[in-house]
Design a protein around this motif. Structure first.
Motif, PDB file in Angstrom:
ATOM      1  N   VAL A 129     -23.129  28.983  -8.136  1.00  0.00           N
ATOM      2  CA  VAL A 129     -22.378  27.884  -8.763  1.00  0.00           C
ATOM      3  C   VAL A 129     -21.562  27.136  -7.704  1.00  0.00           C
ATOM      4  CG1 VAL A 129     -20.639  27.268 -10.499  1.00  0.00           C
ATOM      5  CG2 VAL A 129     -22.230  29.168 -10.921  1.00  0.00           C
ATOM      6  N   THR A 130     -21.627  25.825  -7.775  1.00  0.00           N
ATOM      7  CA  THR A 130     -20.805  24.974  -6.901  1.00  0.00           C
ATOM      8  C   THR A 130     -20.016  24.008  -7.774  1.00  0.00           C
ATOM      9  OG1 THR A 130     -22.456  25.086  -5.136  1.00  0.00           O
ATOM     10  CG2 THR A 130     -20.798  23.347  -4.980  1.00  0.00           C
ATOM     11  N   VAL A 131     -18.698  23.994  -7.600  1.00  0.00           N
ATOM     12  CA  VAL A 131     -17.820  23.123  -8.394  1.00  0.00           C
ATOM     13  C   VAL A 131     -17.087  22.157  -7.462  1.00  0.00           C
ATOM     14  CG1 VAL A 131     -15.862  23.015 -10.005  1.00  0.00           C
ATOM     15  CG2 VAL A 131     -17.507  24.914 -10.138  1.00  0.00           C
ATOM     16  N   GLU A 132     -17.081  20.884  -7.828  1.00  0.00           N
ATOM     17  CA  GLU A 132     -16.353  19.870  -7.067  1.00  0.00           C
ATOM     18  C   GLU A 132     -15.586  18.973  -8.025  1.00  0.00           C
ATOM     19  OE1 GLU A 132     -19.303  17.760  -4.902  1.00  0.00           O
ATOM     20  OE2 GLU A 132     -19.565  19.304  -3.372  1.00  0.00           O
ATOM     21  N   LEU A 133     -14.420  18.526  -7.593  1.00  0.00           N
ATOM     22  CA  LEU A 133     -13.641  17.549  -8.353  1.00  0.00           C
ATOM     23  C   LEU A 133     -14.054  16.157  -7.886  1.00  0.00           C
ATOM     24  CD1 LEU A 133     -11.297  16.883 -10.342  1.00  0.00           C
ATOM     25  CD2 LEU A 133      -9.760  17.012  -8.377  1.00  0.00           C
ATOM     26  N   VAL A 134     -14.511  15.320  -8.809  1.00  0.00           N
ATOM     27  CA  VAL A 134     -15.071  14.022  -8.405  1.00  0.00           C
ATOM     28  C   VAL A 134     -14.154  12.846  -8.708  1.00  0.00           C
ATOM     29  CG1 VAL A 134     -17.443  14.826  -8.590  1.00  0.00           C
ATOM     30  CG2 VAL A 134     -16.336  13.795 -10.584  1.00  0.00           C
ATOM     31  N   ASN A 135     -13.050  13.067  -9.397  1.00  0.00           N
ATOM     32  CA  ASN A 135     -12.168  11.933  -9.725  1.00  0.00           C
ATOM     33  C   ASN A 135     -10.757  12.134  -9.181  1.00  0.00           C
ATOM     34  OD1 ASN A 135     -11.443  13.965 -11.546  1.00  0.00           O
ATOM     35  ND2 ASN A 135     -10.878  12.496 -13.144  1.00  0.00           N
ATOM     36  N   PHE A 136     -10.673  12.648  -7.940  1.00  0.00           N
ATOM     37  CA  PHE A 136      -9.378  12.809  -7.285  1.00  0.00           C
ATOM     38  C   PHE A 136      -8.892  11.420  -6.881  1.00  0.00           C
ATOM     39  CE2 PHE A 136      -6.746  16.012  -4.818  1.00  0.00           C
ATOM     40  CZ  PHE A 136      -5.749  15.110  -4.487  1.00  0.00           C
ATOM     41  N   LYS A 137      -7.854  10.943  -7.542  1.00  0.00           N
ATOM     42  CA  LYS A 137      -7.341   9.596  -7.293  1.00  0.00           C
ATOM     43  C   LYS A 137      -5.828   9.636  -7.126  1.00  0.00           C
ATOM     44  CE  LYS A 137      -6.588   6.793 -10.650  1.00  0.00           C
ATOM     45  NZ  LYS A 137      -6.703   5.914 -11.829  1.00  0.00           N
ATOM     46  N   ILE A 138      -5.319   8.840  -6.184  1.00  0.00           N
ATOM     47  CA  ILE A 138      -3.883   8.661  -6.019  1.00  0.00           C
ATOM     48  C   ILE A 138      -3.599   7.167  -5.945  1.00  0.00           C
ATOM     49  CG2 ILE A 138      -3.462  10.861  -4.849  1.00  0.00           C
ATOM     50  CD1 ILE A 138      -3.525   9.310  -2.211  1.00  0.00           C
ATOM     51  N   THR A 139      -2.352   6.792  -6.186  1.00  0.00           N
ATOM     52  CA  THR A 139      -1.947   5.387  -6.129  1.00  0.00           C
ATOM     53  C   THR A 139      -0.777   5.245  -5.174  1.00  0.00           C
ATOM     54  OG1 THR A 139      -2.654   5.020  -8.424  1.00  0.00           O
ATOM     55  CG2 THR A 139      -1.144   3.410  -7.465  1.00  0.00           C
ATOM     56  N   VAL A 140      -0.901   4.301  -4.239  1.00  0.00           N
ATOM     57  CA  VAL A 140       0.171   4.040  -3.267  1.00  0.00           C
ATOM     58  C   VAL A 140       0.590   2.580  -3.420  1.00  0.00           C
ATOM     59  CG1 VAL A 140       0.869   4.116  -0.850  1.00  0.00           C
ATOM     60  CG2 VAL A 140      -0.872   5.703  -1.688  1.00  0.00           C
ATOM     61  N   ILE A 141       1.865   2.365  -3.734  1.00  0.00           N
ATOM     62  CA  ILE A 141       2.368   1.009  -3.970  1.00  0.00           C
ATOM     63  C   ILE A 141       3.692   0.805  -3.228  1.00  0.00           C
ATOM     64  CG2 ILE A 141       1.256   0.709  -6.218  1.00  0.00           C
ATOM     65  CD1 ILE A 141       3.856   1.525  -7.545  1.00  0.00           C
ATOM     66  N   GLY A 142       4.161  -0.432  -3.263  1.00  0.00           N
ATOM     67  CA  GLY A 142       5.440  -0.747  -2.623  1.00  0.00           C
ATOM     68  C   GLY A 142       5.238  -1.303  -1.229  1.00  0.00           C
ATOM     69  N   GLU A 143       6.100  -0.902  -0.302  1.00  0.00           N
ATOM     70  CA  GLU A 143       6.098  -1.459   1.051  1.00  0.00           C
ATOM     71  C   GLU A 143       5.062  -0.782   1.957  1.00  0.00           C
ATOM     72  OE1 GLU A 143       7.498  -4.079   2.508  1.00  0.00           O
ATOM     73  OE2 GLU A 143       8.148  -4.645   0.508  1.00  0.00           O
ATOM     74  N   VAL A 144       3.789  -0.975   1.567  1.00  0.00           N
ATOM     75  CA  VAL A 144       2.669  -0.564   2.406  1.00  0.00           C
ATOM     76  C   VAL A 144       1.779  -1.782   2.608  1.00  0.00           C
ATOM     77  CG1 VAL A 144       2.676   1.867   1.754  1.00  0.00           C
ATOM     78  CG2 VAL A 144       1.403   0.236   0.356  1.00  0.00           C
ATOM     79  N   ASN A 145       0.955  -1.740   3.645  1.00  0.00           N
ATOM     80  CA  ASN A 145       0.153  -2.913   3.975  1.00  0.00           C
ATOM     81  C   ASN A 145      -1.010  -3.135   3.022  1.00  0.00           C
ATOM     82  OD1 ASN A 145       1.342  -4.034   6.524  1.00  0.00           O
ATOM     83  ND2 ASN A 145       1.017  -1.934   7.211  1.00  0.00           N
ATOM     84  N   LYS A 146      -1.521  -2.057   2.404  1.00  0.00           N
ATOM     85  CA  LYS A 146      -2.655  -2.191   1.486  1.00  0.00           C
ATOM     86  C   LYS A 146      -2.412  -1.351   0.226  1.00  0.00           C
ATOM     87  CE  LYS A 146      -5.974  -2.811   5.274  1.00  0.00           C
ATOM     88  NZ  LYS A 146      -7.178  -2.249   5.945  1.00  0.00           N
ATOM     89  N   PRO A 147      -1.501  -1.790  -0.655  1.00  0.00           N
ATOM     90  CA  PRO A 147      -1.262  -1.013  -1.883  1.00  0.00           C
ATOM     91  C   PRO A 147      -2.517  -0.961  -2.739  1.00  0.00           C
ATOM     92  CG  PRO A 147      -0.201  -3.170  -1.990  1.00  0.00           C
ATOM     93  CD  PRO A 147      -0.690  -3.025  -0.593  1.00  0.00           C
ATOM     94  N   ALA A 148      -2.825   0.226  -3.260  1.00  0.00           N
ATOM     95  CA  ALA A 148      -4.065   0.376  -4.029  1.00  0.00           C
ATOM     96  C   ALA A 148      -4.114   1.741  -4.692  1.00  0.00           C
ATOM     97  CB  ALA A 148      -5.281   0.196  -3.125  1.00  0.00           C
TER      98      ALA A 148
END
Length: 252
Positions: A129-148
């Motif tokens: 059996v092989t298990v992987e997480l496929v929807n690992f998402k984070i959000t970075v906003i504010g004073e960054v050059n590429k908020p996304a």
């Protein structure tokens, strides 16, 4: 007249001054320091996580059954490899053929993999059996050059890596006051981290988890610079400088 020139010169200097920014990460690090990643920072599965599960065994019929299964929230399948994309349901479990619901919420990827393998061994021969997480998402906003909102390959990302993926902070970003928002078991937790401090590595929030939100707050210098009340400041400064130069010329 000399007093006037002195007053105008001092006023120009004061108006031109801006708060000093500490743009250096870990500025209190004076020597090499080693630290271990705490075990409680390891990723734990949550409700609504999307898992990619591959099952290969000597029982080819089960491999096909697993890939074709429509139980639970299976959405994408691959019959030839016995691979399926399955969502963790509201009960914190996944539905697998022959096994039914398997509770995986709160487990690590390795623990979930071991649990599924253990249960499958009761039904089929030599499952891998092989298990992987496929929807690992984070959000970075504010004073960054590429908020996304960013999809993270693999299952691990720390705060510095996330900022790097977002193009790093702008010069206005508060490095000593980065907000991390995390929701766990329906409870929203917020904490502020100081990236000027080497001890930030000890925070359980330094290692990010799926769906975390990182907010970089702007410092006061940007607030002043873009405030409607300060838009005329450059003009005022230029006028004072011109008057100072003219007054000096007249004195001579």
């Amino acid at each position: 007249m000399k007093n006037l020139c002195l007053f105008l010169s001092i006023s120009t200097i004061l108006l031109a001054c801006s708060p000093q920014r500490d743009l250096v990460y870990f500025s209190n690090l004076s020597e090499v320091a080693n630290s271990r990643v705490k075990s409680d920072t390891e990723l734990r599965l949550q409700k609504n996580d999307q898992l990619s599960i591959a099952v290969n065994s000597l029982n080819t019929e089960y491999n096909v059954l697993f890939a074709n299964s429509s139980s639970g929230s299976t959405s994408n399948t691959n019959v030839s490899t016995g691979k399926a994309s399955i969502k963790i349901n509201s009960n914190g479990a996944i539905n697998l053929p022959l096994l039914g619901e398997i509770p995986v919420e709160g487990l690590t990827i390795d623990e979930a993999q071991q649990l599924i393998t253990k249960e499958l061994k009761k039904q089929i021969k030599s499952p891998v059996v092989t298990v992987e997480l496929v929807n690992f998402k984070i959000t970075v906003i504010g004073e960054v050059n590429k908020p996304a909102s960013l999809n993270v390959p693999g299952n691990q990302v720390n705060l510095l890596e996330a900022l790097g993926m977002a193009g790093d902070m702008t010069v206005y970003g508060k490095r000593n006051n980065v907000l991390v928002i995390r929701e766990t078991n329906g409870v929203r937790n917020m904490t502020r981290l100081n990236l000027n401090d080497k001890n930030v590595y000890d925070s359980p929030y330094f290692q990010l988890k799926q769906n975390d939100i990182v907010y970089v707050e702007p410092d006061k210098s940007k607030e002043k610079e873009f405030s409607p009340n300060n838009r005329a400041l450059p003009i005022i400064t230029a006028c004072i400088s011109a008057v100072a130069v003219l007054a000096t010329a007249l004195i001579r």
